[in-house]
Design a protein around this motif. Sequence first.
Motif, PDB file in Angstrom:
ATOM      1  N   LEU A 276      -4.010   0.497   7.053  1.00  0.00           N
ATOM      2  CA  LEU A 276      -3.950   1.812   6.403  1.00  0.00           C
ATOM      3  C   LEU A 276      -3.168   2.829   7.243  1.00  0.00           C
ATOM      4  O   LEU A 276      -2.448   3.666   6.689  1.00  0.00           O
ATOM      5  CB  LEU A 276      -5.370   2.322   6.110  1.00  0.00           C
TER       6      LEU A 276
ATOM      7  N   ALA B 281      -2.108  10.574  -1.608  1.00  0.00           N
ATOM      8  CA  ALA B 281      -1.015  11.004  -0.732  1.00  0.00           C
ATOM      9  C   ALA B 281       0.257  11.199  -1.546  1.00  0.00           C
ATOM     10  O   ALA B 281       0.967  12.199  -1.403  1.00  0.00           O
ATOM     11  CB  ALA B 281      -0.786   9.971   0.366  1.00  0.00           C
TER      12      ALA B 281
ATOM     13  N   MET C 264       3.938   5.965   4.109  1.00  0.00           N
ATOM     14  CA  MET C 264       3.768   6.835   2.933  1.00  0.00           C
ATOM     15  C   MET C 264       4.393   8.200   3.157  1.00  0.00           C
ATOM     16  O   MET C 264       5.090   8.723   2.296  1.00  0.00           O
ATOM     17  CB  MET C 264       2.279   7.101   2.687  1.00  0.00           C
TER      18      MET C 264
ATOM     19  N   LEU D  63     -10.433   2.364  -0.654  1.00  0.00           N
ATOM     20  CA  LEU D  63      -9.972   3.480   0.180  1.00  0.00           C
ATOM     21  C   LEU D  63      -8.448   3.464   0.322  1.00  0.00           C
ATOM     22  O   LEU D  63      -7.785   4.500   0.188  1.00  0.00           O
ATOM     23  CB  LEU D  63     -10.636   3.379   1.563  1.00  0.00           C
ATOM     24  N   CYS D  64      -7.888   2.264   0.543  1.00  0.00           N
ATOM     25  CA  CYS D  64      -6.432   2.137   0.711  1.00  0.00           C
ATOM     26  C   CYS D  64      -5.698   2.620  -0.549  1.00  0.00           C
ATOM     27  O   CYS D  64      -4.745   3.409  -0.465  1.00  0.00           O
ATOM     28  CB  CYS D  64      -6.047   0.687   0.992  1.00  0.00           C
ATOM     29  N   VAL D  65      -6.153   2.134  -1.715  1.00  0.00           N
ATOM     30  CA  VAL D  65      -5.486   2.500  -2.975  1.00  0.00           C
ATOM     31  C   VAL D  65      -5.643   4.000  -3.236  1.00  0.00           C
ATOM     32  O   VAL D  65      -4.691   4.699  -3.617  1.00  0.00           O
ATOM     33  CB  VAL D  65      -6.055   1.677  -4.149  1.00  0.00           C
TER      34      VAL D  65
ATOM     35  N   VAL E 184       2.375   2.078  -3.319  1.00  0.00           N
ATOM     36  CA  VAL E 184       1.452   2.775  -4.226  1.00  0.00           C
ATOM     37  C   VAL E 184       1.703   4.283  -4.111  1.00  0.00           C
ATOM     38  O   VAL E 184       1.818   4.996  -5.115  1.00  0.00           O
ATOM     39  CB  VAL E 184      -0.023   2.444  -3.885  1.00  0.00           C
ATOM     40  N   ALA E 185       1.832   4.757  -2.873  1.00  0.00           N
ATOM     41  CA  ALA E 185       2.075   6.190  -2.661  1.00  0.00           C
ATOM     42  C   ALA E 185       3.465   6.600  -3.139  1.00  0.00           C
ATOM     43  O   ALA E 185       3.625   7.591  -3.864  1.00  0.00           O
ATOM     44  CB  ALA E 185       1.910   6.525  -1.179  1.00  0.00           C
TER      45      ALA E 185
ATOM     46  N   SER F 150       3.609   6.472  -6.936  1.00  0.00           N
ATOM     47  CA  SER F 150       2.835   7.531  -7.602  1.00  0.00           C
ATOM     48  C   SER F 150       3.564   8.871  -7.458  1.00  0.00           C
ATOM     49  O   SER F 150       3.633   9.658  -8.401  1.00  0.00           O
ATOM     50  CB  SER F 150       1.411   7.623  -7.040  1.00  0.00           C
TER      51      SER F 150
ATOM     52  N   VAL G  40      -6.302   6.512  -1.051  1.00  0.00           N
ATOM     53  CA  VAL G  40      -5.541   7.324  -0.083  1.00  0.00           C
ATOM     54  C   VAL G  40      -4.064   7.313  -0.452  1.00  0.00           C
ATOM     55  O   VAL G  40      -3.398   8.357  -0.455  1.00  0.00           O
ATOM     56  CB  VAL G  40      -5.760   6.800   1.363  1.00  0.00           C
ATOM     57  N   ALA G  41      -3.546   6.121  -0.786  1.00  0.00           N
ATOM     58  CA  ALA G  41      -2.125   6.005  -1.119  1.00  0.00           C
ATOM     59  C   ALA G  41      -1.788   6.821  -2.365  1.00  0.00           C
ATOM     60  O   ALA G  41      -0.796   7.560  -2.394  1.00  0.00           O
ATOM     61  CB  ALA G  41      -1.763   4.539  -1.326  1.00  0.00           C
ATOM     62  N   THR G  42      -2.641   6.718  -3.392  1.00  0.00           N
ATOM     63  CA  THR G  42      -2.376   7.443  -4.640  1.00  0.00           C
ATOM     64  C   THR G  42      -2.437   8.950  -4.403  1.00  0.00           C
ATOM     65  O   THR G  42      -1.538   9.698  -4.823  1.00  0.00           O
ATOM     66  CB  THR G  42      -3.410   7.047  -5.721  1.00  0.00           C
TER      67      THR G  42
ATOM     68  N   CYS H 165       0.833  -1.208   0.000  1.00  0.00           N
ATOM     69  CA  CYS H 165       0.000   0.000   0.000  1.00  0.00           C
ATOM     70  C   CYS H 165       0.867   1.257   0.000  1.00  0.00           C
ATOM     71  O   CYS H 165       0.609   2.205  -0.742  1.00  0.00           O
ATOM     72  CB  CYS H 165      -0.927  -0.032   1.219  1.00  0.00           C
TER      73      CYS H 165
END
Lengths: 306, 261
Positions: A242, B243, A249, B235-237, A62-63, A66, B239-241, A59
């Motif tokens: 999360l 952020a 993150m 929500l996880c994906v 992903v941040a 991106s 929020v991560a994107t 997870c």
Amino acid sequence: MAVLLPIAGISINISLVMGAGALVGFMSGMFGVGGGFLLTPILIMMGIPPTVAAASDSCQIVAASSSGAAAHFRLGNVDVKLGLILLLGGLTGGAVGVRIIKALRALGNADFLITVTYVVVLGSVGSYMFFESLSALRRRGTVPRKSGKAGKPGLLARLPFQMDFPTAGVRHSVFVPFALCTLVGILAAIMGVGGGFIMVPMMVYLLRMPMHVAVGTDLFQIFFTCAGVTFMQATTNHTVDLVLAILLMVGSTIGAQVGTRVGKRLHGDQLKILLASIVLLVMVKMAWSLVAMPATLLSYAKSGGH
Amino acid sequence: MKSRSTLQVASLVLWAGVLAAQPGGAPPDASVAVRPEVIRMGAFYAGAAVEVEGRVPAGCGVVVAVKGPATEETFNKKGRFGPIWANAGKVRISGVPSLHLAFASGSLDGLLGREERDRYQLDRKAIEAQMVVEPASLDHPQVRENYAKLKSDQGVLRLEEGAVRVEEGPEGGRFRLSFRWPKVAPPADYTVEVYACRGGRVAARAETPLRVVKVGFPEKMASLARDRAVLYGILCVLVATLAGLGIDFVASKLGGKVSAH
């Protein structure tokens, strides 16, 4: 300051988690590797259950990816067309690799084969990259060197469906990046990693892409891979924490930004040498773990990295 | 021999009757209370201070054991193949509490004999002896020792000797213990057990529950992840994107214009 991780069910120091995230984000931004191979064991050492550590790690990647991919995109380092082909190849290879590993496990002692694969692949890739970059650095200033079509083998140029990848500055048959990425995907699945360590050198040496574009494009495809993994982990195993991911993150996205900027200041060959050194260090550590008496005979089952 | 067995059965029946008559199974001459009775894990939970106190018969030493529910875990076990160490298979370890904290008023060896420590699972050796390792072919003493070391390193298996203070009074001994609840202990129903020790044996015992529960935001998040997994996954994906993109946006503004490579 401590915070309770809702899914892991344990309390943890915020700065410790963010620091670990920053370290991995820095590597991600600089080299285009996810860093899951490093972060998951760190989280397990902090007392986080292995399944939660691996899923939350996806997870946060992903941040980080991106953020890193966006930064590289603005710098013109992302070849979207090539990235999508790499993604498709990686997913295909991953699916094949999962079947291979299942068959290997049925034969018994698959973990030994996995470790040996690690040592051989990382050793070969790391050594080649290190010495090639070292000689390129020594040549700098005397012989101008350009990556691109010049080094492409003739056989590959004759393959059908040739396509221009303008951002990467290369022309290849669609089958070449797809096949190579399928191979990386297979290796990644067998080795239990995301494949950044193999993917970036492969893009640089076999697809002849400039290092910075390889890093940016790899981050682009990592984003999609990890977004899929995160969603699947959350829906099937309920193991994505999360809060843990957000803390990682914050650290990793800041680290990724710093890594991208530091990477930008370094010459491509310098970056390659740094990445090769890390690859070789990981290889030496794995080779040592094969022969050295372990401190404990028990370890939590590894759940894959990125 | 027969009369001895009859006597043992009679004592067991009597003991069971006494236990059944007491709340929490405590014999009449020992008591225990724990504060807080429920540890609430909120968003910024950082462990908790726990106080245990109670009474034991006069002249007794005290052992307090805090035990978690039985757990079962699977590990990779390394083995040697010629000069190489590699995973030799998976081992499943069960029959051990998820957490085991023991506190004694003195040296545990001096307070209780080996038999009693094993019977009530009061120290590391007792836990090692009672754990179940499967498959049996991988059950070696080193595996048991390594498991105990792993748990000890995680802070969920520990023994503190001299941590329990006992004061003698006209109505017997009064003990008191303060300790920090480990941050890594997950929500569960734990048990605080008190053993009054005399002459190397348990003279009396009592126990009381200690609950650890998630409350507030962590509890809501855990329910969302459990009950509405698809929504939680999206929500996880998301929020991560966001952020990642948000931090990139901020960084690009703070860092100024960066020229393209």
